[in-house]
Design an enzyme around this catalytic site. Structure first.
Site, short mmCIF file in Angstrom:
data_model
loop_
_atom_site.label_atom_id
_atom_site.label_comp_id
_atom_site.label_asym_id
_atom_site.label_seq_id
_atom_site.Cartn_x
_atom_site.Cartn_y
_atom_site.Cartn_z
N HIS A 196 -65.52 -66.41 1.24
CA HIS A 196 -66.51 -68.18 0.74
C HIS A 196 -65.81 -68.92 1.62
CE1 HIS A 196 -67.64 -70.74 -1.17
NE2 HIS A 196 -66.33 -71.20 -1.95
N ASN A 246 -67.43 -76.80 2.24
CA ASN A 246 -67.88 -76.12 1.22
C ASN A 246 -69.27 -76.41 -0.26
OD1 ASN A 246 -68.00 -74.30 -0.92
ND2 ASN A 246 -65.67 -75.02 -1.77
N CYS A 301 -69.23 -70.98 -7.35
CA CYS A 301 -69.73 -70.36 -5.38
C CYS A 301 -69.41 -68.85 -5.26
CB CYS A 301 -68.01 -71.14 -5.66
SG CYS A 301 -68.20 -73.30 -5.36
#
Ligand code: ACO
Length: 324
Positions: free
Chosen positions: A242, A272, A108
């Site tokens: 994030h 996400n 990520c």
């Protein structure tokens, strides 16, 4: 290095928490209070390649460059149906670009890892204009009977065009081996010599441990970046974090003792989206005029590995065809 173009693309299909509660033992209340996620976009009729292309085309169009001006394409992607060729190779031709390309798997944190590499290429003169694309379909890593993982993710793509200039002024990247807390394993073909039976293992995640690692390591990145640049939390105009869990964002915000307005989010809408997430946020905020000329921005991301990547930059406004 500075950002001169942004783009993003999301699947059409909007999936609400109530829709998930139709086939999983979960509820809108649990998902909203534990994660902040209300809806996510999931690939259904489109492909990841189409999303990546759409985001990349928008980023090039907004940069004022042509595809021929791009002399490197870095594509951040954890996994897609092709192991080879790279996703970068797959989209290069339809973009009209003719340049070197490779895929980056920084989980990520992959977009910021890619930006760090792009910064080094620009500094050494290996490239003049670099397209960084982050395209992810984490919904396809999950076991959709597993309520503890499948509710968290969404699919999406983002893209940034970067070139030499005054923008990014510091990066901090870290890596540690904590492979057991989060992994997705794909099977390989057997050979006559190595017959160890391999089996695809959908995403395994120790949520609480990932949460702890994320908060601790992102706080360390943020503190180090601020300290070594002689800055304090109040000197930062926006923290772009994030988009994995609203509670992780809130822990970092409380540590910094900064107001909520400095922490824009879109996790409510998209869940996400792995490495695409912070790029989608940048594109949306930039197009909405929220990112002002000269704003000081701190980006902080984390991902499986365990890896983290954070960056400090001054924003240069992008006009998107509007008059100056
Ligand atoms: N619906 C209802 N109940 C659920 C669900 C669900 N979807 N998922 C888990 N539960 C239950 C558990 O079974 C458990 O029940 P029990 O108490 O009866 O045993 C209870 O809820 C609490 O479970 P926890 O895992 O302790 O819940 P927690 O508050 O830690 O929240 C979460 C879980 C949201 C996964 C959180 O730990 C988290 O966000 N961790 C970080 C995850 C993350 O960021 N992953 C991505 C990292 S990198 C990247 O972006 C790819």
């Amino acid at each position: 290095m500075r950002i001169i173009g942004t783009g993003s693309a999301l699947p059409e299909k909007v999936v609400t928490n109530d829709m998930l509660a139709g086939f999983l033992d979960t509820s809108d209340n649990w998902i909203t209070t534990r994660t902040g996620i209300r809806t996510r976009r999931l690939l259904s009729t489109e492909t990841l390649r189409e999303l990546a292309l759409e985001a990349a085309k928008k980023a090039i169009a907004s940069s004022g460059l042509t595809p021929a001006d791009i002399d490197y394409l870095i594509c951040s992607n954890v996994a897609n149906s092709y192991v080879s060729p790279s996703l970068g190779s797959i989209i290069l031709g339809q973009l009209g670009c003719c340049c070197p390309t490779f895929d980056m798997n920084g989980a990520c944190a992959g977009l910021v890892y890619s930006l760090d590499v792009a910064d080094a290429f620009l500094k050494t003169g290996r490239a003049r204009n670099i397209l960084v694309v982050a395209a992810e379909q984490p919904s396809r890593f999950c076991d959709w009977h597993d309520r503890s993982t499948s509710v968290l993710f969404g699919d999406g793509a983002s893209a940034l065009v970067v070139t030499g200039g005054e923008g990014f002024f510091d990066f901090r990247l870290t890596g540690n081996t904590h492979t057991d807390v989060m992994y997705y394993k794909r099977s390989l073909e057997p050979t006559p010599y190595d017959r160890v039976e391999e089996r695809t293992q959908p995403l395994v995640m120790e949520g609480r441990e990932v949460f702890r690692l994320a908060v601790e390591s992102c706080i360390e990145d943020v503190d180090v970046l601020l300290e070594r640049n002689g800055l304090k939390g109040e000197d930062i105009d926006l923290f772009l974090l994030h988009q994995a869990n609203m509670r992780i964002i809130e822990c970092i915000r409380q540590h910094l003792e900064q107001p909520k307005e400095k922490f824009p989010t879109n996790i409510q809408k998209y869940g996400n989206t792995s490495s695409a997430s912070v790029g989608i946020l940048i594109d949306e905020l930039s197009r909405a005029g929220v990112l002002k000329e000269g704003a000081t921005i701190l980006i902080s991301t984390f991902g499986g590995g365990f890896v983290t990547a954070a960056a400090l930059l001054k924003w240069s406004e992008i006009l998107y065809g509007k008059e100056a």
